[in-house]
Design a protein around this motif. Structure first.
Motif, mmCIF file in Angstrom:
data_model
loop_
_atom_site.group_PDB
_atom_site.id
_atom_site.type_symbol
_atom_site.label_atom_id
_atom_site.label_comp_id
_atom_site.label_asym_id
_atom_site.label_seq_id
_atom_site.Cartn_x
_atom_site.Cartn_y
_atom_site.Cartn_z
ATOM 1 N N THR A 293 0.856 -1.181 0.000
ATOM 2 C CA THR A 293 0.000 0.000 0.000
ATOM 3 C C THR A 293 0.892 1.231 0.000
ATOM 4 O OG1 THR A 293 -1.738 1.257 1.145
ATOM 5 C CG2 THR A 293 -0.222 -0.005 2.526
ATOM 6 N N PRO A 294 0.615 2.220 -0.832
ATOM 7 C CA PRO A 294 1.412 3.441 -0.834
ATOM 8 C C PRO A 294 0.960 4.454 0.209
ATOM 9 C CG PRO A 294 -0.220 3.555 -2.571
ATOM 10 C CD PRO A 294 -0.387 2.207 -1.912
ATOM 11 N N ASN A 295 -0.167 4.191 0.867
ATOM 12 C CA ASN A 295 -0.831 5.171 1.716
ATOM 13 C C ASN A 295 -0.403 5.002 3.167
ATOM 14 O OD1 ASN A 295 -2.549 6.958 2.956
ATOM 15 N ND2 ASN A 295 -4.444 5.969 2.303
ATOM 16 N N THR A 296 0.336 5.966 3.694
ATOM 17 C CA THR A 296 0.773 5.878 5.085
ATOM 18 C C THR A 296 -0.404 5.878 6.049
ATOM 19 O OG1 THR A 296 1.031 8.297 5.167
ATOM 20 C CG2 THR A 296 2.981 6.996 4.604
ATOM 21 N N THR A 297 -1.528 6.488 5.649
ATOM 22 C CA THR A 297 -2.725 6.504 6.487
ATOM 23 C C THR A 297 -3.310 5.107 6.625
ATOM 24 O OG1 THR A 297 -3.138 8.703 5.556
ATOM 25 C CG2 THR A 297 -4.896 7.753 6.875
ATOM 26 N N ASP A 298 -2.958 4.217 5.716
ATOM 27 C CA ASP A 298 -3.500 2.856 5.694
ATOM 28 C C ASP A 298 -2.615 1.878 6.482
ATOM 29 O OD1 ASP A 298 -5.412 0.969 4.950
ATOM 30 O OD2 ASP A 298 -4.381 0.449 3.099
ATOM 31 N N LEU A 299 -1.598 2.386 7.147
ATOM 32 C CA LEU A 299 -0.723 1.531 7.952
ATOM 33 C C LEU A 299 -1.183 1.556 9.406
ATOM 34 C CD1 LEU A 299 2.693 2.700 6.450
ATOM 35 C CD2 LEU A 299 1.397 0.647 5.855
ATOM 36 N N PRO A 300 -1.008 0.464 10.170
ATOM 37 C CA PRO A 300 -0.370 -0.783 9.763
ATOM 38 C C PRO A 300 -1.326 -1.816 9.178
ATOM 39 C CG PRO A 300 -0.789 -0.849 12.107
ATOM 40 C CD PRO A 300 -1.309 0.487 11.619
ATOM 41 N N GLY A 301 -2.627 -1.533 9.133
ATOM 42 C CA GLY A 301 -3.604 -2.551 8.746
ATOM 43 C C GLY A 301 -3.583 -2.937 7.287
ATOM 44 N N ARG A 302 -3.147 -2.015 6.411
ATOM 45 C CA ARG A 302 -3.079 -2.267 4.965
ATOM 46 C C ARG A 302 -4.415 -2.746 4.409
ATOM 47 N NH1 ARG A 302 2.392 -2.277 3.358
ATOM 48 N NH2 ARG A 302 3.803 -2.271 5.148
ATOM 49 N N ARG A 303 -5.483 -2.090 4.838
ATOM 50 C CA ARG A 303 -6.824 -2.441 4.365
ATOM 51 C C ARG A 303 -6.906 -2.348 2.852
ATOM 52 N NH1 ARG A 303 -12.166 -2.569 6.059
ATOM 53 N NH2 ARG A 303 -13.693 -1.742 4.573
ATOM 54 N N TYR A 304 -6.238 -1.352 2.263
ATOM 55 C CA TYR A 304 -6.375 -1.102 0.835
ATOM 56 C C TYR A 304 -5.144 -1.531 0.045
ATOM 57 C CZ TYR A 304 -10.402 1.644 2.385
ATOM 58 O OH TYR A 304 -11.592 2.040 2.949
ATOM 59 N N ALA A 305 -4.455 -2.549 0.524
ATOM 60 C CA ALA A 305 -3.279 -3.070 -0.182
ATOM 61 C C ALA A 305 -3.667 -3.623 -1.553
ATOM 62 C CB ALA A 305 -2.605 -4.155 0.658
ATOM 63 N N PHE A 306 -2.695 -3.725 -2.429
ATOM 64 C CA PHE A 306 -2.913 -4.155 -3.810
ATOM 65 C C PHE A 306 -3.751 -5.433 -3.890
ATOM 66 C CE2 PHE A 306 -1.310 -6.797 -7.401
ATOM 67 C CZ PHE A 306 -1.862 -6.061 -8.435
ATOM 68 N N GLY A 307 -3.340 -6.461 -3.166
ATOM 69 C CA GLY A 307 -4.022 -7.748 -3.276
ATOM 70 C C GLY A 307 -5.382 -7.802 -2.630
#
Length: 513
Positions: A293-307
């Motif tokens: 995920t390129p979005n620091t706001t989405d860390l650490p959960g990585r809800r919107y990661a590529f896969g």
């Protein structure tokens, strides 16, 4: 550039607030509020999309059109407005949201009768700005202009950009939300789409129990954007939802094909037409990583990661199903349609992967082949785009050690060669099962594997140059993105340089704009 025939269908059909008040507030029971762009004293044109302007019916640009491009001194025939919508952000209900930086000029019709919506982004505050200023900075505006055009030329459904202008003012932003705000150059873009209707427009009305307006909005969407649906059919809302599900699944497959990561797939950022919309902390993928995920706001959960993007798309569709339930009133149908999403997506996904590899037919054992490929890509940190570029080369030109040095982000070790050779052996065996020629296989691969993608480090360099008054990189990228399946600019077909690892605004992004 003809801007006189702009209309505002939305204003005539739905309840709205015509006060022109831009104070940030809740606006219950209305779908829009009239607002005016703030106006800028010293704007400067950076880019104008002549081809798009002709296509949508605006014609050629002249110097007198600059005012319109930034929302200055508009004619009395143009009544501008922002729309209200709601949404789930990072999985949580956020209530009323709305166009916080977008202001609609309205719709324009070209000679063929096609209607296109036009809006400014960054032209000032609206009631939905949520205590922000409605402005946009050059950094985010350049990124949105270029990526939306890049996606269009890649063949991915998207909003498009008509113009990009300096506003002549500075805007203060804390780019990484770390307590270090800085003044940045302000900018405005005009973006276009057949429609900017989002899942969130329907969520808002359903949450407010405005069922009559919800029905009117669905009827409006069916009449204007889903003409294949019979407006008199008792099942029209069922078909409407099915079409949105299919559009969304198709978009996820397209994102996977080119390696695009949206970064913030909230329901308010989901188009009912299956368009890529609201480009913020996006990235084209460098090394293949399902968890990227390129979005620091989405860390650490990585809800919107590529896969996870297809899974999140399905979750978002569940929220839309809930919103449309007052019209459809058939829980079993909605559940079955949403269950069908996964099967449809994976069928389309596997056919897409077969195209990327140059396979004529999709075989049952290809699922294992794709799994093996994914695991190898992750182990060796292979660049997604460059890998397929190399795979298109003749077998005798695939020198493995050089392959690894140019395509892998790992420091070279001899054991990596064996790993790659094993995969290439499997690939040669599988490609040998094609019944069509090597030339046909190669043509299929070249059609589906871009040579150029708009990498974040290229955007970073372009923005740095622009801030220093240099537009050369901007024009080079604009030329390259218009022919992404050709190697017009081989200097851009290389993996991300090490010096950009961890660089804010390049490898790391936030929602700041």
């Amino acid at each position: 550039m003809n801007v006189q025939n702009i209309t505002q269908q939305y204003l005539k059909l739905f309840p709205g607030d015509f006060s022109g008040n831009t104070i940030q507030r809740q606006t219950p029971k209305v779908l829009f509020s009239t607002v005016k762009p703030v106006g800028f004293q010293n704007p400067e044109l950076i880019l104008f999309n002549d081809q798009l302007s002709e296509e949508i019916g605006l014609g050629s640009f002249t110097e007198t059109d600059l005012d319109f491009l930034v929302g200055n001194r508009l004619s009395d025939s143009i009544q501008t407005y922002a729309t209200a919508y709601a949404g789930h952000q990072f999985g949580n209900w956020a209530g009323q949201l709305g166009d916080g930086r977008a202001i609609y000029a309205g719709e324009i019709t070209n000679a063929e009768g096609k209607i296109t919506e036009i809006q400014w982004k960054g032209a000032g505050a609206t009631p939905y700005s949520r205590f922000a200023d409605g402005r946009a900075v050059l950094r985010s505006s350049v990124r949105e202009y270029l990526i939306s055009e890049a996606m269009h030329h890649l063949g991915v459904p998207t909003t498009r950009a008509l113009s990009l202008c300096f506003t002549g003012e500075e805007v203060v932003r804390d780019m990484m939300y770390d307590g270090n705000p800085e003044a940045e150059k302000g900018a405005v873009i005009i973006r276009t789409a057949e429609s900017f209707l989002r899942f969130g427009h329907f969520e808002l009305l359903s949450a407010q129990k405005e069922t009559a307006t919800l029905q009117a909005l669905a009827d409006f969407a069916i009449k204007n954007y889903f003409k294949e649906i019979d407006e008199n059919s008792p099942k029209k809302y069922h078909e409407f939802f099915q079409k949105i599900v299919k559009n969304t699944a198709d978009l996820m497959v397209a994102w996977f094909r080119v390696g695009f990561v949206h970064g913030v797939m909230n329901t308010d950022n989901m188009s009912i037409l299956g368009l890529s919309i609201d480009y913020g902390p996006f990235s084209m993928m460098d090394d293949f990583d399902l968890n990227f995920t390129p979005n620091t706001t989405d860390l650490p959960g990585r809800r919107y990661a590529f896969g996870k993007q297809p899974q999140i798309a399905q979750w978002n569709l569940w929220q839309l199903a809930n919103a449309l339930f007052p019209l459809i009133k058939d829980a079993e149908f909605l559940e079955q349609t949403l269950d069908d999403f996964s099967q449809y997506f994976w069928q389309k996904h596997d056919r897409m992967m077969a195209d990327k590899f140059g396979f004529e037919e999709l075989l049952e054992e290809d699922a294992n082949f794709f799994q093996h490929w994914q695991e190898m890509m992750i182990r060796l940190r292979m660049d997604y785009t460059l890998f397929f570029h190399w795979l298109e080369k003749p077998h005798e030109e695939r020198e493995v050690s050089r392959f690894l040095q140019e395509v892998s982000y790992l420091r070279y070790e001899p054991k990596h060669e064996e790993d790659l050779r094993n995969f290439l052996g499997l690939y040669e065996k599988r490609i040998g099962e094609n019944t069509f020629s090597k030339e046909q296989s190669l043509a299929l691969m070249r059609k589906n594997n871009p040579k150029f993608i708009l990498r974040n480090y290229l955007l970073y360099e372009c923005i740095e140059d622009l801030n220093n008054g240099n537009k050369e990189k901007l024009y080079q990228l604009l030329d390259a993105l218009q022919s992404p399946y050709e190697e017009k600019h081989p200097e851009f077909s290389r993996k991300r340089p090490e010096e950009y690892d961890g660089t804010p605004g390049c490898s790391q992004l936030s929602c700041s704009s």
